[in-house]
Design a protein around this motif. Sequence first.
Motif, PDB file in Angstrom:
ATOM      1  N   VAL A   1       9.681   8.903  -0.117  1.00  0.00           N
ATOM      2  CA  VAL A   1       9.268   9.283  -1.469  1.00  0.00           C
ATOM      3  C   VAL A   1       8.693  10.693  -1.456  1.00  0.00           C
ATOM      4  CG1 VAL A   1       8.844   6.899  -2.203  1.00  0.00           C
ATOM      5  CG2 VAL A   1       6.972   8.214  -1.225  1.00  0.00           C
ATOM      6  N   ALA A   2       8.774  11.351  -2.578  1.00  0.00           N
ATOM      7  CA  ALA A   2       8.241  12.708  -2.700  1.00  0.00           C
ATOM      8  C   ALA A   2       6.724  12.699  -2.847  1.00  0.00           C
ATOM      9  CB  ALA A   2       8.889  13.426  -3.878  1.00  0.00           C
ATOM     10  N   ASP A   3       6.168  11.647  -3.449  1.00  0.00           N
ATOM     11  CA  ASP A   3       4.734  11.561  -3.726  1.00  0.00           C
ATOM     12  C   ASP A   3       4.306  10.099  -3.598  1.00  0.00           C
ATOM     13  OD1 ASP A   3       2.308  11.101  -5.300  1.00  0.00           O
ATOM     14  OD2 ASP A   3       2.582  13.127  -6.087  1.00  0.00           O
ATOM     15  N   VAL A   4       3.520   9.804  -2.575  1.00  0.00           N
ATOM     16  CA  VAL A   4       3.108   8.420  -2.302  1.00  0.00           C
ATOM     17  C   VAL A   4       2.290   7.843  -3.447  1.00  0.00           C
ATOM     18  CG1 VAL A   4       1.756   6.939  -0.759  1.00  0.00           C
ATOM     19  CG2 VAL A   4       3.273   8.673   0.200  1.00  0.00           C
ATOM     20  N   GLU A   5       1.340   8.591  -3.973  1.00  0.00           N
ATOM     21  CA  GLU A   5       0.492   8.096  -5.068  1.00  0.00           C
ATOM     22  C   GLU A   5       1.330   7.717  -6.290  1.00  0.00           C
ATOM     23  OE1 GLU A   5      -2.785   7.468  -5.323  1.00  0.00           O
ATOM     24  OE2 GLU A   5      -3.214   8.076  -3.271  1.00  0.00           O
ATOM     25  N   LEU A   6       2.251   8.589  -6.656  1.00  0.00           N
ATOM     26  CA  LEU A   6       3.110   8.339  -7.813  1.00  0.00           C
ATOM     27  C   LEU A   6       3.993   7.110  -7.574  1.00  0.00           C
ATOM     28  CD1 LEU A   6       3.771   9.577 -10.591  1.00  0.00           C
ATOM     29  CD2 LEU A   6       5.492  10.978  -9.437  1.00  0.00           C
TER      30      LEU A   6
ATOM     31  N   ALA B   1       1.913   3.885  -7.818  1.00  0.00           N
ATOM     32  CA  ALA B   1       1.654   3.577  -9.231  1.00  0.00           C
ATOM     33  C   ALA B   1       2.892   2.960  -9.888  1.00  0.00           C
ATOM     34  CB  ALA B   1       1.227   4.838  -9.976  1.00  0.00           C
ATOM     35  N   PHE B   2       4.077   3.486  -9.592  1.00  0.00           N
ATOM     36  CA  PHE B   2       5.318   2.958 -10.161  1.00  0.00           C
ATOM     37  C   PHE B   2       5.539   1.509  -9.744  1.00  0.00           C
ATOM     38  CE2 PHE B   2       9.814   1.969  -9.655  1.00  0.00           C
ATOM     39  CZ  PHE B   2      10.295   2.217 -10.920  1.00  0.00           C
ATOM     40  N   TYR B   3       5.507   1.247  -8.455  1.00  0.00           N
ATOM     41  CA  TYR B   3       5.825  -0.099  -7.965  1.00  0.00           C
ATOM     42  C   TYR B   3       4.760  -1.133  -8.337  1.00  0.00           C
ATOM     43  CZ  TYR B   3       9.877   1.617  -5.512  1.00  0.00           C
ATOM     44  OH  TYR B   3      11.100   2.157  -5.235  1.00  0.00           O
ATOM     45  N   THR B   4       3.495  -0.740  -8.374  1.00  0.00           N
ATOM     46  CA  THR B   4       2.451  -1.717  -8.716  1.00  0.00           C
ATOM     47  C   THR B   4       2.367  -1.954 -10.223  1.00  0.00           C
ATOM     48  OG1 THR B   4       0.727   0.009  -8.683  1.00  0.00           O
ATOM     49  CG2 THR B   4       1.063  -1.252  -6.650  1.00  0.00           C
ATOM     50  N   SER B   5       2.601  -0.929 -11.030  1.00  0.00           N
ATOM     51  CA  SER B   5       2.462  -1.122 -12.480  1.00  0.00           C
ATOM     52  C   SER B   5       3.739  -1.611 -13.155  1.00  0.00           C
ATOM     53  CB  SER B   5       1.978   0.159 -13.150  1.00  0.00           C
ATOM     54  OG  SER B   5       2.937   1.177 -13.070  1.00  0.00           O
TER      55      SER B   5
ATOM     56  N   LEU C   1       3.364  -1.835   0.521  1.00  0.00           N
ATOM     57  CA  LEU C   1       3.283  -2.685  -0.652  1.00  0.00           C
ATOM     58  C   LEU C   1       3.960  -4.014  -0.345  1.00  0.00           C
ATOM     59  CD1 LEU C   1       4.413  -0.089  -3.351  1.00  0.00           C
ATOM     60  CD2 LEU C   1       2.114  -0.566  -2.577  1.00  0.00           C
ATOM     61  N   LYS C   2       3.577  -5.058  -1.085  1.00  0.00           N
ATOM     62  CA  LYS C   2       4.207  -6.361  -0.901  1.00  0.00           C
ATOM     63  C   LYS C   2       4.530  -6.983  -2.250  1.00  0.00           C
ATOM     64  CE  LYS C   2       3.688  -8.940   2.419  1.00  0.00           C
ATOM     65  NZ  LYS C   2       3.579  -9.695   3.613  1.00  0.00           N
ATOM     66  N   ARG C   3       5.641  -7.705  -2.257  1.00  0.00           N
ATOM     67  CA  ARG C   3       6.042  -8.522  -3.410  1.00  0.00           C
ATOM     68  C   ARG C   3       6.775  -9.714  -2.831  1.00  0.00           C
ATOM     69  NH1 ARG C   3      10.260  -9.370  -7.394  1.00  0.00           N
ATOM     70  NH2 ARG C   3       9.397  -9.363  -9.496  1.00  0.00           N
ATOM     71  N   GLY C   4       6.150 -10.881  -2.880  1.00  0.00           N
ATOM     72  CA  GLY C   4       6.747 -12.057  -2.264  1.00  0.00           C
ATOM     73  C   GLY C   4       6.957 -11.830  -0.782  1.00  0.00           C
ATOM     74  N   ASP C   5       8.180 -12.064  -0.313  1.00  0.00           N
ATOM     75  CA  ASP C   5       8.502 -11.878   1.101  1.00  0.00           C
ATOM     76  C   ASP C   5       8.971 -10.475   1.448  1.00  0.00           C
ATOM     77  OD1 ASP C   5       7.837 -14.467   1.747  1.00  0.00           O
ATOM     78  OD2 ASP C   5       9.878 -15.222   1.558  1.00  0.00           O
ATOM     79  N   LEU C   6       8.870  -9.545   0.517  1.00  0.00           N
ATOM     80  CA  LEU C   6       9.323  -8.179   0.756  1.00  0.00           C
ATOM     81  C   LEU C   6       8.139  -7.262   1.013  1.00  0.00           C
ATOM     82  CD1 LEU C   6      11.476  -5.919   0.760  1.00  0.00           C
ATOM     83  CD2 LEU C   6      11.198  -5.816  -1.727  1.00  0.00           C
ATOM     84  N   SER C   7       8.207  -6.539   2.104  1.00  0.00           N
ATOM     85  CA  SER C   7       7.229  -5.500   2.414  1.00  0.00           C
ATOM     86  C   SER C   7       7.928  -4.162   2.211  1.00  0.00           C
ATOM     87  CB  SER C   7       6.761  -5.650   3.865  1.00  0.00           C
ATOM     88  OG  SER C   7       5.822  -4.661   4.188  1.00  0.00           O
TER      89      SER C   7
ATOM     90  N   LEU D   1      20.459  -0.761 -12.482  1.00  0.00           N
ATOM     91  CA  LEU D   1      19.813   0.049 -11.451  1.00  0.00           C
ATOM     92  C   LEU D   1      18.766   0.955 -12.085  1.00  0.00           C
ATOM     93  CD1 LEU D   1      22.977   1.178  -9.453  1.00  0.00           C
ATOM     94  CD2 LEU D   1      21.555  -0.856  -9.096  1.00  0.00           C
ATOM     95  N   CYS D   2      17.511   0.801 -11.652  1.00  0.00           N
ATOM     96  CA  CYS D   2      16.463   1.721 -12.093  1.00  0.00           C
ATOM     97  C   CYS D   2      16.072   2.610 -10.914  1.00  0.00           C
ATOM     98  CB  CYS D   2      15.258   0.983 -12.668  1.00  0.00           C
ATOM     99  SG  CYS D   2      14.211   0.101 -11.512  1.00  0.00           S
ATOM    100  N   GLU D   3      15.366   3.684 -11.209  1.00  0.00           N
ATOM    101  CA  GLU D   3      14.937   4.624 -10.179  1.00  0.00           C
ATOM    102  C   GLU D   3      13.426   4.713 -10.139  1.00  0.00           C
ATOM    103  OE1 GLU D   3      16.634   8.445 -10.995  1.00  0.00           O
ATOM    104  OE2 GLU D   3      18.633   7.831 -10.356  1.00  0.00           O
ATOM    105  N   ASP D   4      12.891   4.848  -8.921  1.00  0.00           N
ATOM    106  CA  ASP D   4      11.468   5.142  -8.797  1.00  0.00           C
ATOM    107  C   ASP D   4      11.280   6.640  -9.054  1.00  0.00           C
ATOM    108  OD1 ASP D   4      11.826   6.603  -6.381  1.00  0.00           O
ATOM    109  OD2 ASP D   4      10.981   5.012  -5.121  1.00  0.00           O
ATOM    110  N   PRO D   5      10.046   7.151  -9.078  1.00  0.00           N
ATOM    111  CA  PRO D   5       9.841   8.569  -9.397  1.00  0.00           C
ATOM    112  C   PRO D   5      10.522   9.544  -8.434  1.00  0.00           C
ATOM    113  CG  PRO D   5       7.799   7.368  -9.676  1.00  0.00           C
ATOM    114  CD  PRO D   5       8.769   6.419  -9.020  1.00  0.00           C
TER     115      PRO D   5
END
Length: 121
Positions: free
Chosen positions: A8-13, A16-20, A37-43, A106-110
């Motif tokens: 990623v280009a910016d960890v903070e950004l 924020a994207f993945y958690t919100s 980050l975690k979501r279910g069985d995915l790290s 398909l969506c994109e993160d920042p």
Amino acid sequence: MATVRYMVADVELAVAFYTSHLEFGLERQFGPAMAILKRGDLSLWLAGPMASAARPMPDGRKPEPGGWNRFVLEVRDLPGLVARLRGRDVRFRNEIVEGPGGRQILCEDPSGNVVELFEPA
């Protein structure tokens, strides 16, 4: 449990994207270099430009965000989720497509990394 690393280009950004937007929880952050980050069985490991994973390869190629490889998140009510994400200015590469197994988009993160949102048939 599966682990995926995204550059990623910016960890903070990215955190924020993945958690919100995609319901990930922050497990641990290593300053601006990396976050887990975690979501279910995915790290999901988010590696920024200062992470060791961002160092150039011996042939000079540099790891960078983007591309077409992706992980898939199963969701319910894909049209409703897409409408909510569009309301939050999340970028999409396509419109919802439907096939024999279900619907996807398909969506994109920042940083331009792809996440496939999939609703089974």
